[in-house]
Design an enzyme around this catalytic site. Structure first.
Site, mmCIF file in Angstrom:
data_model
loop_
_atom_site.group_PDB
_atom_site.id
_atom_site.type_symbol
_atom_site.label_atom_id
_atom_site.label_comp_id
_atom_site.label_asym_id
_atom_site.label_seq_id
_atom_site.Cartn_x
_atom_site.Cartn_y
_atom_site.Cartn_z
ATOM 1 N N CYS A 2 90.156 37.578 21.420
ATOM 2 C CA CYS A 2 89.926 36.525 22.008
ATOM 3 C C CYS A 2 91.185 36.512 22.885
ATOM 4 O O CYS A 2 91.994 37.214 22.841
ATOM 5 C CB CYS A 2 89.885 35.329 21.145
ATOM 6 S SG CYS A 2 88.944 34.759 20.127
ATOM 7 N N ARG A 29 89.897 42.540 27.053
ATOM 8 C CA ARG A 29 90.247 42.315 25.523
ATOM 9 C C ARG A 29 88.930 42.646 24.820
ATOM 10 O O ARG A 29 88.965 42.752 23.602
ATOM 11 C CB ARG A 29 90.908 41.211 25.235
ATOM 12 C CG ARG A 29 92.287 41.133 26.000
ATOM 13 C CD ARG A 29 92.923 39.863 25.940
ATOM 14 N NE ARG A 29 93.172 39.223 24.464
ATOM 15 C CZ ARG A 29 94.339 39.664 23.884
ATOM 16 N NH1 ARG A 29 95.304 40.435 24.353
ATOM 17 N NH2 ARG A 29 94.731 39.291 22.696
ATOM 18 N N TRP A 76 86.004 36.278 21.204
ATOM 19 C CA TRP A 76 85.359 37.545 20.605
ATOM 20 C C TRP A 76 84.802 36.957 19.269
ATOM 21 O O TRP A 76 85.960 36.765 18.562
ATOM 22 C CB TRP A 76 86.258 38.623 20.568
ATOM 23 C CG TRP A 76 86.056 39.896 20.091
ATOM 24 C CD1 TRP A 76 85.319 40.940 20.857
ATOM 25 C CD2 TRP A 76 86.265 40.403 19.016
ATOM 26 N NE1 TRP A 76 85.187 41.844 20.261
ATOM 27 C CE2 TRP A 76 85.843 41.847 18.953
ATOM 28 C CE3 TRP A 76 86.798 40.139 17.663
ATOM 29 C CZ2 TRP A 76 85.772 42.742 17.718
ATOM 30 C CZ3 TRP A 76 86.952 40.869 16.604
ATOM 31 C CH2 TRP A 76 86.360 42.243 16.635
ATOM 32 N N ASN A 102 93.374 32.003 19.740
ATOM 33 C CA ASN A 102 93.180 33.672 19.342
ATOM 34 C C ASN A 102 93.824 33.954 17.868
ATOM 35 O O ASN A 102 94.834 33.589 17.716
ATOM 36 C CB ASN A 102 93.938 34.374 20.376
ATOM 37 C CG ASN A 102 94.033 35.917 19.936
ATOM 38 O OD1 ASN A 102 94.948 36.539 20.251
ATOM 39 N ND2 ASN A 102 93.317 36.598 19.671
ATOM 40 N N GLY A 103 92.852 34.560 17.148
ATOM 41 C CA GLY A 103 93.384 34.804 15.793
ATOM 42 C C GLY A 103 92.313 34.140 14.792
ATOM 43 O O GLY A 103 91.092 33.876 15.171
ATOM 44 N N GLU A 466 90.522 62.927 18.643
ATOM 45 C CA GLU A 466 90.543 62.092 19.771
ATOM 46 C C GLU A 466 89.468 62.058 20.773
ATOM 47 O O GLU A 466 88.957 61.136 21.419
ATOM 48 C CB GLU A 466 92.098 62.216 20.582
ATOM 49 C CG GLU A 466 92.302 61.252 22.022
ATOM 50 C CD GLU A 466 92.048 59.654 21.680
ATOM 51 O OE1 GLU A 466 92.002 59.270 20.375
ATOM 52 O OE2 GLU A 466 92.052 58.987 22.477
ATOM 53 N N LYS A 470 86.924 59.099 21.826
ATOM 54 C CA LYS A 470 86.375 58.545 23.032
ATOM 55 C C LYS A 470 84.859 58.681 23.126
ATOM 56 O O LYS A 470 84.252 57.756 23.595
ATOM 57 C CB LYS A 470 87.151 59.647 24.103
ATOM 58 C CG LYS A 470 88.395 59.498 24.270
ATOM 59 C CD LYS A 470 89.173 58.380 25.087
ATOM 60 C CE LYS A 470 89.507 57.295 24.197
ATOM 61 N NZ LYS A 470 90.584 56.986 23.449
ATOM 62 N N GLU A 473 83.215 55.838 21.143
ATOM 63 C CA GLU A 473 83.495 54.354 21.668
ATOM 64 C C GLU A 473 82.874 53.825 22.762
ATOM 65 O O GLU A 473 82.550 52.763 22.934
ATOM 66 C CB GLU A 473 85.011 53.996 21.597
ATOM 67 C CG GLU A 473 85.661 54.792 22.546
ATOM 68 C CD GLU A 473 87.274 54.247 22.477
ATOM 69 O OE1 GLU A 473 88.119 55.003 22.960
ATOM 70 O OE2 GLU A 473 87.643 53.272 22.222
ATOM 71 N N HIS A 489 83.388 73.702 4.738
ATOM 72 C CA HIS A 489 83.389 73.150 3.524
ATOM 73 C C HIS A 489 82.406 71.864 3.051
ATOM 74 O O HIS A 489 82.769 70.936 2.222
ATOM 75 C CB HIS A 489 84.900 72.797 2.959
ATOM 76 C CG HIS A 489 86.078 73.875 3.068
ATOM 77 N ND1 HIS A 489 85.793 74.800 2.104
ATOM 78 C CD2 HIS A 489 86.789 74.229 3.536
ATOM 79 C CE1 HIS A 489 86.716 75.716 2.160
ATOM 80 N NE2 HIS A 489 87.502 75.317 3.271
ATOM 81 N N LYS A 589 90.463 45.308 23.232
ATOM 82 C CA LYS A 589 91.610 46.302 23.706
ATOM 83 C C LYS A 589 92.612 45.899 22.828
ATOM 84 O O LYS A 589 93.465 47.081 22.497
ATOM 85 C CB LYS A 589 91.993 45.935 24.961
ATOM 86 C CG LYS A 589 93.144 46.705 25.765
ATOM 87 C CD LYS A 589 92.830 48.123 25.814
ATOM 88 C CE LYS A 589 94.068 49.047 26.284
ATOM 89 N NZ LYS A 589 93.702 50.490 26.390
#
Ligand code: M6R
Length: 594
Positions: A2, A29, A76, A102-103, A466, A470, A473, A489, A589
């Site tokens: 949020c 965000r 969110w 937010n939270g 990484e 990318k 996501e 393995h 974000k």
């Protein structure tokens, strides 16, 4: 996550267009709903709904609301589906108090039960709705808005940044925070609140950073901050050196591609931190162990740090995911330096870990956002100089984190050769961007794959992780990064005809062994896409496709350059698939919940 915004204008202009503009800057965000509340003529006007800002604006005309102060929110969803009812602002049942949050309020169920018994009627499934109900309850008990908010935060548990307006006190916004970000902006035309600075850069660059538990009161005359005992706190005002243009696309189709193209300057600017880093190292006496703590992309930067520091300085170095950190806390002592790597400086998992580490050890934050919570709570700070990063996928901030880590490793080990080598990195990065036509072509061929593997050894192993992150996501294609030697393995069983395997194979000590691993997957039918030296003819003979990198890039600095084509592959595959690379589904974000 949020995002919240608040604004009170000094004159009688309508604030809604400004709130809409500011909240739009927090789209990055990650969100599913949008809402605005303004105060006018003894009435709180609310427009809100689920959907993208543009869609909701087309439907409700969000800028068309009277009133010169108000609050806005992008949600969110955590508690309750994305819906009009669950969108913020949330109000009490009489529509006298509006709140954006937010939270997460962890004890909301018990509060809701208690308030329901007292006769309160709840309309949403959100945890947030208890906040306006509590504020209204305390206002009815004759507390003013500031003290009703104070009483409310004595009751709620969890993480929050809150802004509230009330019919009882026109011309006032009251805000507070605990473990969620909140900044206050002082502009020529008015006073602002926001979860993050890009929201208000256009209107205010003089910023106050409220601490946990402080109450902020905005009115037409200015901003007052009170501590928990009601004393006025004289807060420093810090000016942000980011410009509004830095948070715009500036002609690029997406923030992500703009930010990929800004990587050489992000590295160049972060190299200016050398003196600051040397001063920190001079101050750190008797360090016997280093522990990196981070999440996601920042975790991958940290892993590269482990390879560098252990091989160059011989200092034992661990890397721990922030969300798992508390399980290693027993091993910390005052000879441990705990380094927190974070773009936002607000990641909840990292902040919790920082509080733990501060109790026993020396702590250093390597952070991109000035004034963020990690910069305020860590004992030492290195500020990466990437500028604002808006795309959800971290790109230029990853390279600036790596740059700070390389500087730290080179300085702590007195490695003049590596320091010199770092000066060449920006040019190598720019040169690697010249592969864009080839990568666009590869993306057209590879975008139908369901799974990808990424392999690398030593310094190139974190690059493989990484690259896979990318891909996952933003393209929503499954990608796995593996240490090249580990594949045999177990995961080798997954290699089938045609499966794309990206092999990161710079020239250097690990080259021959990586080449053997490349041949292992090739002989099982994989489609090998190698990233290697431009003059490597045997690689060209063995791989199906090669993305060439300047042959003078040594293995030790390869992580700073070889990641660039991997970012571009993810970006162009995303375009092929018709997704928005800047706003991947389900992701935020800045992750301000644990
Ligand atoms: O702001 P932080 O660096 O602390 O964020 C940590 C992760 O959430 C972040 O790196 C995330 O993995 C990236 N956005 C992925 O591209």
């Amino acid at each position: 996550m949020c995002g919240i915004v608040g604004c009170i204008l000094k004159d009688d202009e309508d604030v809604a267009p400004i709130l809409l503009d500011c909240i739009s800057k927090l789209e990055y965000r990650g969100y599913d709903s949008i809402g605005i509340a303004t105060f006018h003529d003894n009435h709180i006007n609310v427009k809100k709904d689920k959907g993208k800002i543009e869609e909701v604006d087309n439907k409700l005309d969000l800028a068309d609301m009277p009133g010169n102060f108000g609050i806005a929110h992008v949600r969110w969803a955590t508690h309750g589906d994305p819906s009009k009812l669950n969108s913020h602002p949330q109000l009490d049942e009489d529509n006298t108090v509006a709140v954006v949050h937010n939270g997460i309020i962890e004890n909301y169920l018990e509060i809701k039960e208690k308030l329901t018994l007292e006769g309160h009627v709840f309309k949403s499934d959100t945890d947030t709705e208890v906040i306006p109900h509590l504020i209204q309850k305390f206002i009815k008990e004759k507390f003013d808005l500031e003290h009703a908010v104070r009483k409310t935060i004595d009751v709620i548990e969890g993480a929050y940044a809150i802004a509230a307006i009330s019919l009882n006190e026109p011309d006032k916004i009251v805000a507070t925070r605990k473990d969620s970000p909140l900044i206050v902006g002082i502009g020529d035309g008015g006073y602002y609140l926001a979860s993050d600075s890009p929201a208000i850069l256009k209107y205010a660059r003089d910023i106050i950073y409220p601490e946990r538990g402080e109450i902020v009161i905005l009115d037409k005359e200015g901003v007052v901050v009170h501590d928990e005992f009601d004393n006025v706190v004289n807060k420093d005002i810090e000016t942000i050196n980011w410009t509004p243009e830095m948070a715009e696309k500036e002609g690029y189709d997406h923030f992500m591609i703009k930010e990929i193209n800004e990587q050489a300057s992000a590295v160049r600017n972060t190299l200016t931190q050398k003196e600051n880093i040397q001063n920190i190292i001079d101050d750190l006496e008797g360090i016997e162990r280093i522990c990196f703590v981070a999440c996601g992309t920042s975790y991958h930067a940290s892993l590269t740090g482990k390879y560098l520091i252990e091989s160059l300085a011989g200092i034992p170095t661990d890397v721990v995911l922030a969300s798992e950190f508390k399980y290693s806390a027993n091993t910390l002592n005052d000879k441990t330096l705990v380094i927190f790597i974070s773009q936002s400086g607000e990641t909840a998992d990292s902040l919790k870990a920082l509080d733990v580490a501060n109790q026993t050890s020396k702590t250093l934050g390597i952070v991109n956002v000035a004034g963020s919570s990690i910069t305020r709570r860590a004992q030492y700070v290195i500020q990466t100089q990437a500028g604002p990063e808006i795309g959800v996928a971290a790109t230029k901030t990853y390279l600036s984190q790596l740059t700070a880590i390389y500087l730290f490793a080179a300085l702590i080990s007195n490695n003049a050769e590596l320091l010199k080598e770092l000066d060449n990195v920006p040019d190598f990065i720019d040169e690697s961007l010249e592969n864009v036509d080839l990568i666009e072509d590869l993306s057209r061929r590879y975008n139908f794959a369901r799974d990808f593997f990424y392999l690398g050894r030593g310094y190139s192993y974190p690059t493989a992780l990484e690259g896979a992150l990318k891909l996952k996501e933003i393209t929503y294609i499954h990608g796995e990064g593996y240490a090249a030697g580990e594949l045999k393995h177990g995961p080798l069983a997954l290699i089938d005809e045609g499966i794309p395997v990206v092999v990161i194979i710079p020239p250097g000590d690990n080259y021959r062994k990586t080449m053997s691993n490349l041949e292992e997957v090739k002989s099982r039918g994989a489609n090998v896409l190698a990233i290697g030296a431009a003059n490597d003819e045997s690689l060209k003979a063995k791989a199906d496709d090669v993305i060439p990198i300047n042959e003078n890039v040594k293995e030790i600095i390869a992580p700073l350059i070889y990641i660039v084509p991997l970012q571009l592959i993810a970006y162009y595959i995303t375009l092929e698939k018709g997704h928005d690379p800047d706003k991947p589904k389900n992701l935020a974000k800045c992750v301000t919940v644990e």
